[in-house]
Design an enzyme around this catalytic site. Structure first.
Site, PDB file in Angstrom:
ATOM      1  N   SER A 124      31.069  -4.235  56.550  1.00 45.60           N
ATOM      2  CA  SER A 124      32.355  -3.779  56.018  1.00 45.60           C
ATOM      3  C   SER A 124      33.480  -4.206  56.952  1.00 45.60           C
ATOM      4  CB  SER A 124      32.322  -2.252  55.925  1.00 45.60           C
ATOM      5  OG  SER A 124      33.609  -1.738  55.745  1.00 45.60           O
ATOM      6  N   TYR A 149      30.236   6.552  59.678  1.00 49.69           N
ATOM      7  CA  TYR A 149      29.872   5.495  58.714  1.00 49.69           C
ATOM      8  C   TYR A 149      30.206   4.125  59.302  1.00 49.69           C
ATOM      9  CZ  TYR A 149      30.655   2.168  54.951  1.00 49.69           C
ATOM     10  OH  TYR A 149      30.658   1.023  54.178  1.00 49.69           O
ATOM     11  N   LYS A 153      27.700   0.668  60.534  1.00 52.29           N
ATOM     12  CA  LYS A 153      27.835  -0.755  60.180  1.00 52.29           C
ATOM     13  C   LYS A 153      27.946  -1.586  61.454  1.00 52.29           C
ATOM     14  CE  LYS A 153      27.715  -0.190  55.801  1.00 52.29           C
ATOM     15  NZ  LYS A 153      26.483  -0.550  55.121  1.00 52.29           N
TER      16      LYS A 153
HETATM   17  P1  NAD Z   1      26.162   2.728  46.427  1.00 52.27           P
HETATM   18  O1  NAD Z   1      26.045   4.082  47.018  1.00 52.27           O
HETATM   19  O2  NAD Z   1      26.553   2.599  45.000  1.00 52.27           O
HETATM   20  O3  NAD Z   1      24.779   1.932  46.640  1.00 52.27           O
HETATM   21  C1  NAD Z   1      23.935   2.177  47.734  1.00 52.27           C
HETATM   22  C2  NAD Z   1      22.541   2.407  47.168  1.00 52.27           C
HETATM   23  O4  NAD Z   1      21.636   2.641  48.253  1.00 52.27           O
HETATM   24  C3  NAD Z   1      22.466   3.631  46.252  1.00 52.27           C
HETATM   25  O5  NAD Z   1      21.862   3.242  45.040  1.00 52.27           O
HETATM   26  C4  NAD Z   1      21.588   4.623  47.014  1.00 52.27           C
HETATM   27  O6  NAD Z   1      20.835   5.430  46.153  1.00 52.27           O
HETATM   28  C5  NAD Z   1      20.757   3.684  47.871  1.00 52.27           C
HETATM   29  N1  NAD Z   1      20.250   4.274  49.121  1.00 52.27           N
HETATM   30  C6  NAD Z   1      20.946   4.933  50.077  1.00 52.27           C
HETATM   31  N2  NAD Z   1      20.126   5.273  51.079  1.00 52.27           N
HETATM   32  C7  NAD Z   1      18.888   4.820  50.763  1.00 52.27           C
HETATM   33  C8  NAD Z   1      17.633   4.876  51.391  1.00 52.27           C
HETATM   34  N3  NAD Z   1      17.457   5.490  52.566  1.00 52.27           N
HETATM   35  N4  NAD Z   1      16.572   4.298  50.782  1.00 52.27           N
HETATM   36  C9  NAD Z   1      16.712   3.678  49.584  1.00 52.27           C
HETATM   37  N5  NAD Z   1      17.890   3.605  48.937  1.00 52.27           N
HETATM   38  C10 NAD Z   1      18.967   4.164  49.518  1.00 52.27           C
HETATM   39  O7  NAD Z   1      27.148   1.888  47.353  1.00 52.27           O
HETATM   40  P2  NAD Z   1      27.774   0.445  47.137  1.00 52.27           P
HETATM   41  O8  NAD Z   1      29.232   0.606  46.975  1.00 52.27           O
HETATM   42  O9  NAD Z   1      27.007  -0.301  46.147  1.00 52.27           O
HETATM   43  O10 NAD Z   1      27.536  -0.150  48.587  1.00 52.27           O
HETATM   44  C11 NAD Z   1      26.419  -0.963  48.898  1.00 52.27           C
HETATM   45  C12 NAD Z   1      26.453  -1.262  50.381  1.00 52.27           C
HETATM   46  O11 NAD Z   1      27.695  -1.914  50.694  1.00 52.27           O
HETATM   47  C13 NAD Z   1      26.387  -0.015  51.271  1.00 52.27           C
HETATM   48  O12 NAD Z   1      25.616  -0.323  52.412  1.00 52.27           O
HETATM   49  C14 NAD Z   1      27.832   0.207  51.661  1.00 52.27           C
HETATM   50  O13 NAD Z   1      27.959   0.864  52.882  1.00 52.27           O
HETATM   51  C15 NAD Z   1      28.342  -1.222  51.752  1.00 52.27           C
HETATM   52  N6  NAD Z   1      29.798  -1.325  51.585  1.00 52.27           N
HETATM   53  C16 NAD Z   1      30.376  -0.792  50.460  1.00 52.27           C
HETATM   54  C17 NAD Z   1      31.759  -0.867  50.309  1.00 52.27           C
HETATM   55  C18 NAD Z   1      32.418  -0.268  49.109  1.00 52.27           C
HETATM   56  O14 NAD Z   1      33.644  -0.112  49.114  1.00 52.27           O
HETATM   57  N7  NAD Z   1      31.708   0.046  48.042  1.00 52.27           N
HETATM   58  C19 NAD Z   1      32.538  -1.481  51.289  1.00 52.27           C
HETATM   59  C20 NAD Z   1      31.908  -2.030  52.408  1.00 52.27           C
HETATM   60  C21 NAD Z   1      30.528  -1.944  52.546  1.00 52.27           C
HETATM   61  C1  UD1 Z   2      37.552   3.141  52.826  1.00 48.74           C
HETATM   62  C2  UD1 Z   2      36.918   3.317  54.162  1.00 48.74           C
HETATM   63  C3  UD1 Z   2      36.072   2.107  54.488  1.00 48.74           C
HETATM   64  C4  UD1 Z   2      35.037   1.887  53.395  1.00 48.74           C
HETATM   65  C5  UD1 Z   2      35.758   1.762  52.058  1.00 48.74           C
HETATM   66  C6  UD1 Z   2      34.780   1.687  50.917  1.00 48.74           C
HETATM   67  C7  UD1 Z   2      38.443   4.767  55.429  1.00 48.74           C
HETATM   68  C8  UD1 Z   2      39.337   4.867  56.608  1.00 48.74           C
HETATM   69  N1  UD1 Z   2      37.925   3.556  55.179  1.00 48.74           N
HETATM   70  O1  UD1 Z   2      38.409   2.023  52.891  1.00 48.74           O
HETATM   71  O2  UD1 Z   2      35.402   2.311  55.708  1.00 48.74           O
HETATM   72  O3  UD1 Z   2      34.290   0.699  53.649  1.00 48.74           O
HETATM   73  O4  UD1 Z   2      36.587   2.920  51.841  1.00 48.74           O
HETATM   74  O5  UD1 Z   2      34.105   2.891  50.757  1.00 48.74           O
HETATM   75  O6  UD1 Z   2      38.205   5.725  54.735  1.00 48.74           O
HETATM   76  N2  UD1 Z   2      44.540   5.930  48.907  1.00 48.74           N
HETATM   77  C9  UD1 Z   2      45.477   6.787  48.369  1.00 48.74           C
HETATM   78  N3  UD1 Z   2      45.042   7.821  47.603  1.00 48.74           N
HETATM   79  C10 UD1 Z   2      43.721   8.038  47.330  1.00 48.74           C
HETATM   80  C11 UD1 Z   2      42.762   7.143  47.878  1.00 48.74           C
HETATM   81  C12 UD1 Z   2      43.211   6.111  48.676  1.00 48.74           C
HETATM   82  O7  UD1 Z   2      46.672   6.643  48.602  1.00 48.74           O
HETATM   83  O8  UD1 Z   2      43.383   9.001  46.626  1.00 48.74           O
HETATM   84  C13 UD1 Z   2      45.006   4.790  49.715  1.00 48.74           C
HETATM   85  C14 UD1 Z   2      44.488   4.786  51.135  1.00 48.74           C
HETATM   86  O9  UD1 Z   2      45.357   5.485  51.989  1.00 48.74           O
HETATM   87  C15 UD1 Z   2      44.453   3.267  51.419  1.00 48.74           C
HETATM   88  C16 UD1 Z   2      44.142   2.647  50.067  1.00 48.74           C
HETATM   89  O10 UD1 Z   2      44.496   3.624  49.095  1.00 48.74           O
HETATM   90  O11 UD1 Z   2      45.720   2.813  51.831  1.00 48.74           O
HETATM   91  C17 UD1 Z   2      42.668   2.292  49.879  1.00 48.74           C
HETATM   92  O12 UD1 Z   2      41.887   3.424  50.193  1.00 48.74           O
HETATM   93  P1  UD1 Z   2      40.307   3.476  49.895  1.00 48.74           P
HETATM   94  O13 UD1 Z   2      40.030   3.028  48.510  1.00 48.74           O
HETATM   95  O14 UD1 Z   2      39.821   4.833  50.308  1.00 48.74           O
HETATM   96  O15 UD1 Z   2      39.712   2.359  50.847  1.00 48.74           O
HETATM   97  P2  UD1 Z   2      39.887   2.160  52.439  1.00 48.74           P
HETATM   98  O16 UD1 Z   2      40.507   3.322  53.074  1.00 48.74           O
HETATM   99  O17 UD1 Z   2      40.538   0.837  52.655  1.00 48.74           O
END
Ligand code: NAD
Ligand code: UD1
Length: 345
Positions: A124, A149, A153
């Protein structure tokens, strides 16, 4: 390639399955469904016409992983499984370190025992902390994370890098290949509207919050701060369509095939949009109003975060194609078709 997707039933994993299948890869999913619903896989099967082998298992369960690895010969693992709620990680740090780091340690141990030493990891942009450069290149030093979290990562990146380095030092003939993909802010959904993001409870991320306001489940959006040093004062992020992000994983397989050793790529669009830009784009794309109020800044937020994604383009030929209007349209289509996510079934 034969590919294992841990966490493949989740938001990004389910979209990646479709892109892998369309490129004729074979896929197997392991997921404990702690933050997902098996229905996402049924929908992927409906979209692709391909049956997906699925193991409901926790990656911390070594015996369960042994069963999976004994039944299949994997070329690569795309490792999505992890807990991802930032606020929850502050209140439950042990659970985050145990699940994310503990799970990765068991996974890579079982992988190496079965001779599969190729992994693509979901990292991330959070590892950059308060970024020391904008746009953020992969050379930007990793920073100080503001929550457990983020540290998981940060540390998993180190663990995987060390595994590769140790192999190189001891001249291992089958060294680890590790691709660290640093996602920026994935939003949007598959164009069918059949799969999408399915947050538990009240969303903490911006786009699912907006779509729940639009569908009438929530009153209004709370905009966290309008006093950042940005054009309209609200926080700027690099939103990327989840389908573009998913395709980035398919391209990352090339790095694995080329024995990349350690490769790090940002997956973003290179463009920053403020919270109010997103609100206005959503309103225009979908002809719905999003009422909002300005609140205090959210602790731990940075003002501006967007990527330089040239490296992924130069080395993998990957770049994002969808724009913010596409992202808003597809997020809304998913929410409208599934007002209660997969739980409505
Ligand atoms: P998500 O929660 O939808 O998917 C993660 C999946 O992993 C889920 O289906 C959950 O059931 C499974 N899981 C969690 N722990 C487990 C375990 N111990 N064993 C087996 N399965 C397990 O999340 P996502 O948004 O699809 O994210 C996928 C990956 O990308 C995650 O590692 C997340 O941290 C990373 N990531 C997501 C974002 C985002 O904004 N969505 C941003 C940066 C990184
Ligand atoms: C957040 C996490 C990041 C994670 C990502 C995906 C933090 C500090 N960072 O990113 O680690 O990988 O989510 O899960 O939490 N906002 C509003 N109102 C809301 C929600 C968000 O104004 O109800 C604003 C936030 O202040 C930010 C932007 O929208 O400026 C995006 O927020 P968000 O979607 O939560 O993502 P990040 O904070 O960038």
């Amino acid at each position: 390639m034969n590919i294992l997707l841990t966490g493949g039933a989740g938001y990004i994993g389910s979209h990646t399955l479709i892109e892998l299948i369309s490129e004729h890869h074979s896929v197997v999913v392991v997921d404990n469904l702690s933050n997902s619903n098996k229905e996402s896989l049924t929908r992927v099967e409906q979209i692709t016409g391909v049956k997906i082998p699925f193991y409901e298992a926790d990656i911390r369960d070594r015996d369960a992983l042994e069963v999976v690895f004994s039944a299949h010969n994997f070329d690569c693992c795309i490792h999505f499984a992890g807990l991802k709620a930032v606020g929850d990680s502050v209140t439950h740090p042990w659970e985050y370190y145990d699940n994310n780091i503990g799970g990765t340690l068991v996974l890579v141990d079982v992988m190496r025992k079965h001779g599969c030493k190729n992994i693509i990891f979901s990292s991330s942009a959070t590892v950059y902390g308060e970024p020391s450069m904008i746009p953020i290149t992969e050379e930007c030093p990793k920073g100080h994370c503001t929550n457990p979290y983020g540290w998981t990562k940060w540390m998993i990146e180190e663990i995987l890098t060390d595994l590769h380095t140790a192999d190189v030092k001891k001249d291992d003939s089958n060294p680890w290949n590790v691709v660290l993909l640093r996602y920026f802010n994935p939003i949007g959904a598959h164009k069918s509207g059949l799969i999408g993001e399915n947050p538990n409870g009240i969303p903490t991320n911006l786009m699912p919050y907006i779509t729940q306001v639009a569908v009438g489940k929530l009153d209004k959006l709370h905009v966290y701060g309008n006093d950042y040093n940005t054009p309209d004062g609200t926080g700027v992020r690099d939103y990327i369509h989840v389908v573009d992000l998913a395709r980035g994983h398919v391209k990352a397989l090339q790095a694995i095939e080329n024995n990349c050793g350690i490769a790090v790529y940002n997956l973003g669009t290179g463009k920053g949009y403020s919270v109010l830009d997103v609100v206005h784009a959503f309103e225009e794309a979908n002809s719905v109003q999003i009422p909002y109020v300005i609140e205090q800044r959210r602790p731990g937020d940075v003002g501006i975060c967007y990527s330089a994604s040239d490296k992924a383009f130069i080395e993998l030929g990957w770049k994002a194609h969808y724009d913010i209007v596409d992202m808003c349209r597809d997020s809304w289509k998913w929410q409208k078709m599934n007002p209660n996510g997969y739980e409505s079934l």
